[in-house]
Scaffold this motif. Structure first.
Motif, short mmCIF file in Angstrom:
data_model
loop_
_atom_site.label_atom_id
_atom_site.label_comp_id
_atom_site.label_asym_id
_atom_site.label_seq_id
_atom_site.Cartn_x
_atom_site.Cartn_y
_atom_site.Cartn_z
N UNK A 365 -0.07 -67.23 -28.76
CA UNK A 365 -1.08 -68.27 -29.02
C UNK A 365 -1.26 -68.40 -30.52
N UNK A 366 -1.69 -69.59 -30.96
CA UNK A 366 -1.95 -69.83 -32.38
C UNK A 366 -3.34 -69.38 -32.80
N UNK A 367 -4.30 -69.51 -31.89
CA UNK A 367 -5.68 -69.14 -32.17
C UNK A 367 -6.17 -68.17 -31.10
N UNK A 368 -7.12 -67.33 -31.48
CA UNK A 368 -7.69 -66.39 -30.52
C UNK A 368 -8.52 -67.16 -29.50
N UNK A 369 -8.08 -67.23 -28.25
CA UNK A 369 -8.84 -67.98 -27.23
C UNK A 369 -10.04 -67.18 -26.75
N UNK A 370 -11.08 -67.88 -26.37
CA UNK A 370 -12.29 -67.21 -25.87
C UNK A 370 -12.65 -67.79 -24.50
N UNK A 371 -13.18 -66.93 -23.67
CA UNK A 371 -13.62 -67.32 -22.33
C UNK A 371 -15.09 -66.97 -22.20
N UNK A 372 -15.95 -68.00 -22.24
CA UNK A 372 -17.39 -67.80 -22.19
C UNK A 372 -17.86 -67.94 -20.75
N UNK A 373 -18.32 -66.83 -20.19
CA UNK A 373 -18.80 -66.82 -18.81
C UNK A 373 -20.20 -66.21 -18.80
N UNK A 374 -21.18 -67.01 -18.40
CA UNK A 374 -22.58 -66.57 -18.41
C UNK A 374 -22.78 -65.35 -17.52
N UNK A 375 -22.07 -65.33 -16.38
CA UNK A 375 -22.21 -64.20 -15.45
C UNK A 375 -21.78 -62.90 -16.11
N UNK A 376 -20.65 -62.92 -16.83
CA UNK A 376 -20.16 -61.71 -17.49
C UNK A 376 -21.13 -61.25 -18.57
N UNK A 377 -21.71 -62.19 -19.30
CA UNK A 377 -22.65 -61.83 -20.36
C UNK A 377 -23.90 -61.19 -19.76
N UNK A 378 -24.43 -61.78 -18.68
CA UNK A 378 -25.59 -61.20 -18.01
C UNK A 378 -25.25 -59.82 -17.46
N UNK A 379 -24.06 -59.67 -16.90
CA UNK A 379 -23.63 -58.38 -16.34
C UNK A 379 -23.56 -57.32 -17.43
N UNK A 380 -23.07 -57.67 -18.62
CA UNK A 380 -23.01 -56.71 -19.73
C UNK A 380 -24.41 -56.27 -20.15
N UNK A 381 -25.34 -57.22 -20.18
CA UNK A 381 -26.71 -56.90 -20.55
C UNK A 381 -27.36 -55.98 -19.52
N UNK A 382 -27.18 -56.32 -18.25
CA UNK A 382 -27.75 -55.50 -17.18
C UNK A 382 -27.16 -54.10 -17.21
N UNK A 383 -25.85 -54.01 -17.41
CA UNK A 383 -25.18 -52.71 -17.46
C UNK A 383 -25.71 -51.86 -18.62
N UNK A 384 -25.88 -52.48 -19.77
CA UNK A 384 -26.38 -51.76 -20.95
C UNK A 384 -27.80 -51.25 -20.72
N UNK A 385 -28.66 -52.12 -20.19
CA UNK A 385 -30.05 -51.73 -19.93
C UNK A 385 -30.11 -50.60 -18.90
N UNK A 386 -29.33 -50.73 -17.83
CA UNK A 386 -29.35 -49.73 -16.76
C UNK A 386 -28.89 -48.36 -17.27
N UNK A 387 -27.80 -48.33 -18.03
CA UNK A 387 -27.29 -47.06 -18.53
C UNK A 387 -28.26 -46.44 -19.53
N UNK A 388 -28.79 -47.26 -20.43
CA UNK A 388 -29.73 -46.75 -21.43
C UNK A 388 -30.98 -46.16 -20.77
N UNK A 389 -31.56 -46.86 -19.81
CA UNK A 389 -32.77 -46.37 -19.14
C UNK A 389 -32.49 -45.10 -18.35
N UNK A 390 -31.34 -45.06 -17.70
CA UNK A 390 -31.00 -43.87 -16.92
C UNK A 390 -30.87 -42.65 -17.83
N UNK A 391 -30.22 -42.83 -18.97
CA UNK A 391 -30.02 -41.71 -19.90
C UNK A 391 -31.32 -41.35 -20.60
N UNK A 392 -32.18 -42.34 -20.89
CA UNK A 392 -33.43 -42.08 -21.60
C UNK A 392 -34.43 -41.30 -20.77
#
Length: 411
Positions: A365-392
């Motif tokens: 590819x000539x340029x770095x392609x990006x795939x913006x998916x709202x579901x994946x972004x929400x999932x990353x946020x939920x995963x981060x919050x869940x792991x942080x709270x569990x460890x805290x």
């Protein structure tokens, strides 16, 4: 009133907290979460984006599944013709997941100009060809008109056009070798009506697209004979299953091959991106969690006297732990806010302006392609919050070890 939330809110908004020992540690923790979220969003979006873009480019020139005769030919040129009159053509009704099928043929040739020459694969296509895949990469000119009589119109890649110093409207001679070595080659003169640039070096350096009837005449095939059939499926994730069904219904005299099988070296390389993404996610969440644990411990130790007073007033250990968890959650959400804002901004800038460029010889590819998916972004946020709270929950347990008498007298 939620007492724990009220106390946590007062701790967050207290001016004294801004000049305390924990202030720089809290900033570091927020920054770690923000940077981690940026890295996760960008890595997932670019990793999946690159996989999808390369899939699209390979399928644009080959379809998802190729049906052809059994032969030992490992090149892109077709040697043995296939009868166009097949049960699965022009509609592959036996396999509902098939969205489109088209007849093609290809032949190796050499383009010769006054200043240079290049070896190419002339890909002949007909009126059933799905030009939408190529139209996306068209940089100048138009697509060939194949609806009427046989004509010399072709589209050529920008890579070949630059090497041969050709442009839209120029004509060139192409030599096609005959099977007999002593025979003179067939010569065809074509006219460039369009130039495309897919960024996929392997295809851009080879393919010229034109009328399939040229190949039929050169090979002395009948009008109902073609080189192969290219099949497109609705869902690429099911390509293996659909490929098996296509093989089953295409007849015993024909072979079918998915692009995953044909270009296995590319798709095996793409699978490494999944592993890299998982590693980045684990590392970033681990870094953010460690920083949050340190920040929470500092907050607890800094408020030891307050903990002792709350216990003396009858507050339970869990109530006090909830207070500090509310405090930590504010830091997490603050870090996530800035991380999402910066990460999504980077993706949008790259998507619409193409700031980051890649070498097509290495990345296709000539340029770095990006795939913006709202579901994946929400999932990353939920995963981060869940792991942080569990460890805290673990460092917050230190609250139970603090006794009121010693805490109130704590200096």
């Amino acid at each position: 009133m939620n007492l724990e939330y009220f106390i946590a809110k007062r701790l967050i908004t207290a001016k004294a907290n801004k000049s305390s020992i924990s202030a720089p540690i809290i900033k570091i923790a927020i920054s770690a979460i923000s940077i981690g979220m940026v890295m996760m969003i960008v890595s997932v979006a670019t990793g999946i984006g690159l996989q999808q873009k390369i899939r699209e480019k390979i399928s644009a020139f080959n379809g998802h599944i190729i049906i052809a005769n059994y032969d030992n030919n490992q090149s892109d040129a077709t040697l043995v013709p296939v009868a166009k009159n097949q049960k699965f053509y022009p509609k592959f009704n036996s396999v509902p997941e098939v969205s489109h099928i088209q007849a093609v043929a290809s032949k190796a040739g050499i383009i010769r100009t006054a200043e240079a020459f290049e070896g190419i694969i002339f890909k002949g296509v007909g009126t059933d060809y799905k030009w939408d895949n190529i139209k996306e990469y068209l940089v100048s000119g138009r697509l060939p008109d194949l609806s009427g009589k046989l004509n010399p119109e072709v589209v050529i890649s920008q890579y070949l056009a630059n090497r041969l110093k050709l442009k839209v409207g120029d004509g060139f001679n192409t030599f096609f070798m005959k099977e007999g070595q002593s025979k003179l080659p067939n010569v065809r003169r074509f006219k460039i009506v369009g130039i495309f640039n897919s960024g996929f070096q392997e295809f851009d350096a080879s393919f010229v697209l034109g009328d399939i009837r040229h190949i039929q005449r050169i090979n002395k095939w009948k009008s109902d004979q073609v080189g192969a059939f290219e099949v497109f499926v609705n869902d690429f994730d099911n390509i293996k299953t659909v490929g098996e069904q296509v093989y089953q219904y295409s007849g015993s005299t024909l072979d079918s091959q998915t692009i995953v099988e044909k270009y296995s070296y590319i798709f095996e390389w793409l699978q490494l991106f999944d592993f890299n993404i998982v590693v980045i996610l684990i590392v970033m969440i681990l870094v953010a969690t460690i920083n949050m644990v340190v920040a929470l411990l500092v907050l607890i130790l800094e408020r030891t006297q307050m903990i002792g007073i709350l216990k003396a007033l009858g507050a339970s250990n869990w109530s006090i732990r909830k207070t500090f968890l509310y405090n930590a959650s504010y830091l997490i959400y603050r870090g996530l806010f800035w991380g999402n804002l910066i990460g999504i901004s980077i993706l949008l800038i790259q998507k619409y302006f193409g700031v980051v460029h890649l070498n097509p010889e290495n990345y296709y590819v000539n340029e770095a392609p990006v795939y913006i998916n709202v579901f994946y972004i929400i999932l990353l946020n939920v995963l981060t919050v869940a792991v942080c709270f569990f460890v805290l929950l673990i460092p917050s347990y230190i609250v139970t070890k603090i006794t009121p008498v010693k805490a109130i007298r704590f200096d």
